[in-house]
Design an enzyme around this catalytic site. Structure first.
Site, short mmCIF file in Angstrom:
data_model
loop_
_atom_site.label_atom_id
_atom_site.label_comp_id
_atom_site.label_asym_id
_atom_site.label_seq_id
_atom_site.Cartn_x
_atom_site.Cartn_y
_atom_site.Cartn_z
N TYR A 62 -6.61 -4.88 -10.23
CA TYR A 62 -6.56 -4.93 -11.69
C TYR A 62 -6.00 -3.63 -12.26
CZ TYR A 62 -7.97 -5.56 -16.51
OH TYR A 62 -7.95 -5.70 -17.88
N TRP A 90 -3.22 -1.84 -15.64
CA TRP A 90 -2.09 -1.98 -16.56
C TRP A 90 -0.79 -1.44 -16.00
CZ3 TRP A 90 -1.34 -2.65 -22.18
CH2 TRP A 90 -2.31 -3.52 -22.72
#
Ligand SMILES: Nc1nc2c(c(=O)[nH]1)N[C@H]1C(S)=C(S)[C@@H](COP(=O)(O)OP(=O)(O)OC[C@H]3O[C@@H](n4cnc5c(=O)[nH]c(N)nc54)[C@H](O)[C@@H]3O)O[C@H]1N2
Ligand SMILES: Nc1nc2c(c(=O)[nH]1)N[C@H]1C(S)=C(S)[C@@H](COP(=O)(O)OP(=O)(O)OC[C@H]3O[C@@H](n4cnc5c(=O)[nH]c(N)nc54)[C@H](O)[C@@H]3O)O[C@H]1N2
Ligand SMILES: [Mo]
Length: 786
Positions: A112, A114
């Site tokens: 996970y 960005w």
């Protein structure tokens, strides 16, 4: 090399970047952005700074054979630099060993995070595609952003429209809203961001226009500064995590005054009777009156009555921030908000109804482009094991144990190898001391990172990655009509490589090269993704220039086809032909599906369930302050915390802790005091900032300070830098969504006494060269390979 100016796109904006003689010399906002973010400047001095990972590096204990995990001290040992050949051989050998011995489900690669903007070099897509070609991996579902919403909204509204896209657009709000009620506020700081790349920052201008047109804007939040910048706003302060109680009481007033829209409820909803009986106290003996909610939310009874009256008589838009569901029972404020909006009967009308996350990013409320952008195909994952993303530490600590999730009984797989590319779990996860412990369990942890973040420091094998300035890529992002040719501006720093190149070389070692690269190099993939997007655009009647033209121009500004939309507008106009994807085809104020799961912490309709940790709980006698840990104003998560923009906001080098003067005075704390923030899970230092813009009893410490424990590798040592996740609980919202609850945290704060330990998160870790490790076969001189 001559000086050259190029355009590049980051999650926080599009910038004109100049380099001279190989050095980055300026980063200026793109001239087309009406409200640019200052965050871009943080790339200067960091991308080519001394915190970059410059060579592949391996934890010394791991190199010496420590695979037990239990005795290993990930995070607390020096690294040994090795050549790319050696590092890639090691990674390939580990993948083979774990696959052969335990199967692919023993590899956890939810990964996970960005990472960076740029469609092709999207780290998560790259790692998932690579692992899918070699038999798959245990994956994760949902996000830290809005995991509870991703589960509850499809049950109630049939999709996540209005959460991540397809919001009612600003034009309708500007023209028609008379009252905007913003739960969790509309902070400008968060609207700086658009995942995949921001181009034009327009959210604040839209709000200014709506208010300029006469809309009354109410910020319902514990924090006054959650109001948007430069917009006239009323502040209705409330106790954190009490929004559901307030919403139920607003429903109570509407029903008892006969203000609820019976025709709307009958035509578009199911289950009103069940939730009505609950609100009126017929099912549990407790009417959800304004007096009842006043005691929970700390808002006066008559204010609740007046607000309900205003809502019922005005075109009212409910804007609910994502933060509300990042809390204990986070499904409930969303279900309650939908219930309230349904009673008001304005769902599907321009300027009315509701939407989620209107300033949580820049994109909400902007029209969709009307076609799909392309992305790197990830292939099919043959491994069926997965977890809800925030159960990661639980999984590592409890292999084989069971848990509930959205109606399913699930088992945690037994993870031996963790592969992370493009995220920082030592930023994003809750209860970091628990994560430090969980992180010792796997046999091998591989991390791809541009910088020496805490996650890189807690890895066994760290591979250095380029930033977008060091490679070519392509930016297009949802609801932006600017496409940017992200051309390489500088040479890779040190020996950094891009994620794709690394996976291509690993594929060659594992015999899956053809499946991973399909014979294309990075530039050929970028061209292909552009051509695919251009085909999709063409089908929707949107013109995109040829790739060559685009690449030469550096960007393309596209004409929007869709200009305006209203969430659930088509459903309102014709509910028979636009049935929702719920079992009834309607808005489910009561869900028989959820009721059938039998979860006490998430029954069949919106309910008030007291958070396990909040100002109303017994624990508040020991830890009397509610800690909110919102997104940081001066960066995206932990990215570029070492940059000038973030560092300028620190107090004596620590993250700024907002505290009410009343709470500060009671503890002998002044502006600038270094304080210790603590509870039973951990403790950190922070720098006090006194402000009356917070309700007493609430403090705010933004996320993003690089995790900096006094004793790296050991849980429960003092964190020196102000990372709130040493304090937050690692508990799921409920058995339904199992999502993060960071906004349900109680703490105490005191002056820090004694010698203040220096921040060391920005000192690069100790690195050795292979020749320095006694007894290592294949010792190599410490220099760059030819
Ligand atoms: N207490 C608390 N905790 C929270 C939240 C909260 O509100 N409160 N919010 C949560 C939310 S909503 C989120 S989304 C998460 C965010 O958590 P993350 O997304 O994990 O945080 P980032 O700091 O963005 O981490 C991205 C990392 O990728 C690296 N990177 C950048 N480009 C590349 C690349 O091209 N390749 C590779 N391999 N790496 C790259 C960056 O250097 C950085 O270390 O945090 C969550 N945590
Ligand atoms: N500058 C910047 N912007 C960002 C990000 C970033 O890191 N930096 N991250 C991006 C990401 S990944 C995401 S998911 C979004 C998140 O977007 P949000 O979830 O909307 O953002 P937060 O900052 O966590 O919270 C917004 C406000 O909610 C309030 N709040 C917290 N708890 C409660 C409550 O119980 N009730 C009420 N009424 N209010 C409450 C807090 O005061 C806080 O300031 O932001 C995005 N935007
Ligand atoms: Mo997020």
């Amino acid at each position: 090399m001559e000086s050259e100016t190029l355009l590049t796109t980051m999650h926080w904006g599009t910038y004109e970047v100049s380099a001279r003689n190989g050095r980055l010399v300026s980063v200026e906002p793109w001239s087309g952005d009406p409200d640019p973010s200052p965050i871009g400047r943080s790339m200067l001095g960091t991308v080519q700074g001394d915190l970059g990972v410059s060579r592949p590096a391996v934890r010394r204990g791991w190199l010496e054979g420590d695979r037990s995990g239990v005795n290993g001290r990930r995070g607390g040992e020096p690294f040994v630099e090795v050549s790319w050949e050696t590092a890639l051989d090691m990674v390939a050998a580990e993948l083979n060993r774990v696959r052969a011995g335990h199967g692919n489900s023993a590899i956890y690669a939810g990964s996970y995070g960005w990472a960076s903007a740029g469609r092709f070099h999207h780290a998560q897509s790259q790692v998932h595609r690579f692992l899918n070609t070699i038999g798959g991996y245990t994956s994760s579902v949902l996000s830290y952003s809005y995991g509870a919403a991703e589960i509850i909204l499809p049950h109630v509204l049939g999709s996540t429209d209005g959460l991540t896209g397809n919001h009612s657009t600003w034009d309708g709000i500007e023209a028609h809203s008379e009252l905007i009620v913003a739960f969790g506020g509309l902070p400008w700081r968060n609207a700086q961001i658009q995942g995949g790349g921001a181009a034009r920052h327009e959210a604040m201008a839209a709000l200014q226009k709506a208010v300029g047109n006469g809309a009354r804007l109410i910020n319902i939040s514990p924090v006054r500064d959650d109001a948007p910048r430069e917009v006239k706003t009323e502040w209705l302060p409330l106790r954190p995590n009490s929004d559901t109680a307030l919403m139920l009481a607003l429903c109570y007033v509407l029903i008892s005054e006969g203000f609820h829209d019976e025709a709307f409820l009958a035509r578009y909803c199911t289950g009103f009777e069940a939730v009505r009986a609950y609100i009126m106290g017929e099912t549990d003996g407790q009417p959800k009156t304004p007096a009842w909610a006043a005691g929970l939310a700390g808002i006066a009874e008559d204010e609740i009555v007046a607000l309900a009256g205003a809502m019922a008589t005005k075109r009212t838009m409910l804007m609910v921030s994502w933060s509300l569901q990042r809390a204990d029972h986070g499904e409930q404020p969303y279900w309650a908000a939908i219930t309230l909006a349904a009673l008001l009967g304005q769902i599907g009308l321009p300027g009315g109804g509701l939407g989620f996350g209107y300033s949580s990013t820049n994109g909400a409320g902007r029209p969709e482009m009307g076609f799909r952008w392309s992305s790197l195909p990830q292939g099919r994952n043959p491994v069926k094991d997965f977890i809800p993303v925030a159960r990661m530490a639980d999984m590592l600590l409890n292999p084989g144990s069971s848990f509930d999730f959205n109606g399913a009984a699930m088992i945690y797989p037994d993870i031996r190898l963790v592969y992370w590319a493009g995220g920082n779990p030592f930023h994003h996860h809750q209860d970091l001391n628990r994560l430090v412990e969980a992180w010792q369990r796997p046999e091998t942890i591989i991390v791809h990172e541009p910088f020496w973040t805490a996650t890189a420091r807690h890895a066994d094998i760290v591979l250095p990655i380029t930033t977008p300035l060091e490679r070519n890529d392509l930016a297009f992002s949802n609801r932006e009509n600017l496409v940017v040719a992200m051309k390489q501006a500088i040479d890779p720093v040190g020996e950094a490589r891009d994620d794709f190149g690394i996976f291509a070389d690993l594929s060659a070692r594992l015999g899956t090269s053809g499946a991973f690269t399909e014979g294309r190099d990075a530039d050929e993939w970028i061209r292909l993704l552009y051509e695919q997007a251009r085909d999709n655009a063409d089908t929707a009647g949107v013109e995109m220039p040829s790739f060559d033209r685009f690449w030469q121009d550096g960007h393309a500004d596209l004409v929007r086809q869709v200009m305006s939309q209203t969430l659930l507008g088509a459903f309102r106009a014709d509910p028979e032909h636009h049935r929702l994807a719920t079992p009834s085809g309607r808005i489910e104020l009561f869900s028989a599906t959820i009721e059938s799961f039998g979860y006490d912490d998430c029954p069949g309709h919106a309910v008030w369930r007291e958070p396990r940790e909040w100002l109303g709980s017994d624990l508040a006698s020991r830890f009397p302050l509610h800690l909110l840990s919102p997104q940081p104003a001066d960066k995206l998560h932990s990215q570029y915390d070492h940059g000038s923009v973030s560092r300028a906001g620190k107090v004596s080098g620590r993250a700024p802790l907002w505290i009410n003067p009343q709470d500060a005075a009671a503890r002998g704390i002044a502006d600038g005091t270094i304080v210790r923030v603590f509870n039973d899970r951990g403790a950190c230092l922070a720098g006090a900032v006194l402000t009356d813009g917070l309700v007493p009893g609430v403090i705010q410490l933004p996320t993003g300070a690089w995790f900096d424990p006094t004793e790296p590798g050991y849980p429960n040592s003092l964190e020196k830098h102000g990372n709130p996740n040493v304090l937050t609980p690692d508990r799921g919202t409920s058995r339904l969504a199992q999502s993060p609850t960071c906004n349900s945290t109680l703490v105490e704060v005191s002056r820090f006494e004694g010698a203040i330990p220096p921040v060391t998160a920005f000192d690069p870790p100790a690195t050795l060269c292979l020749a320095d490790v006694p007894g290592m076969p294949g010792a190599q001189p410490h220099h760059k390979e030819a």
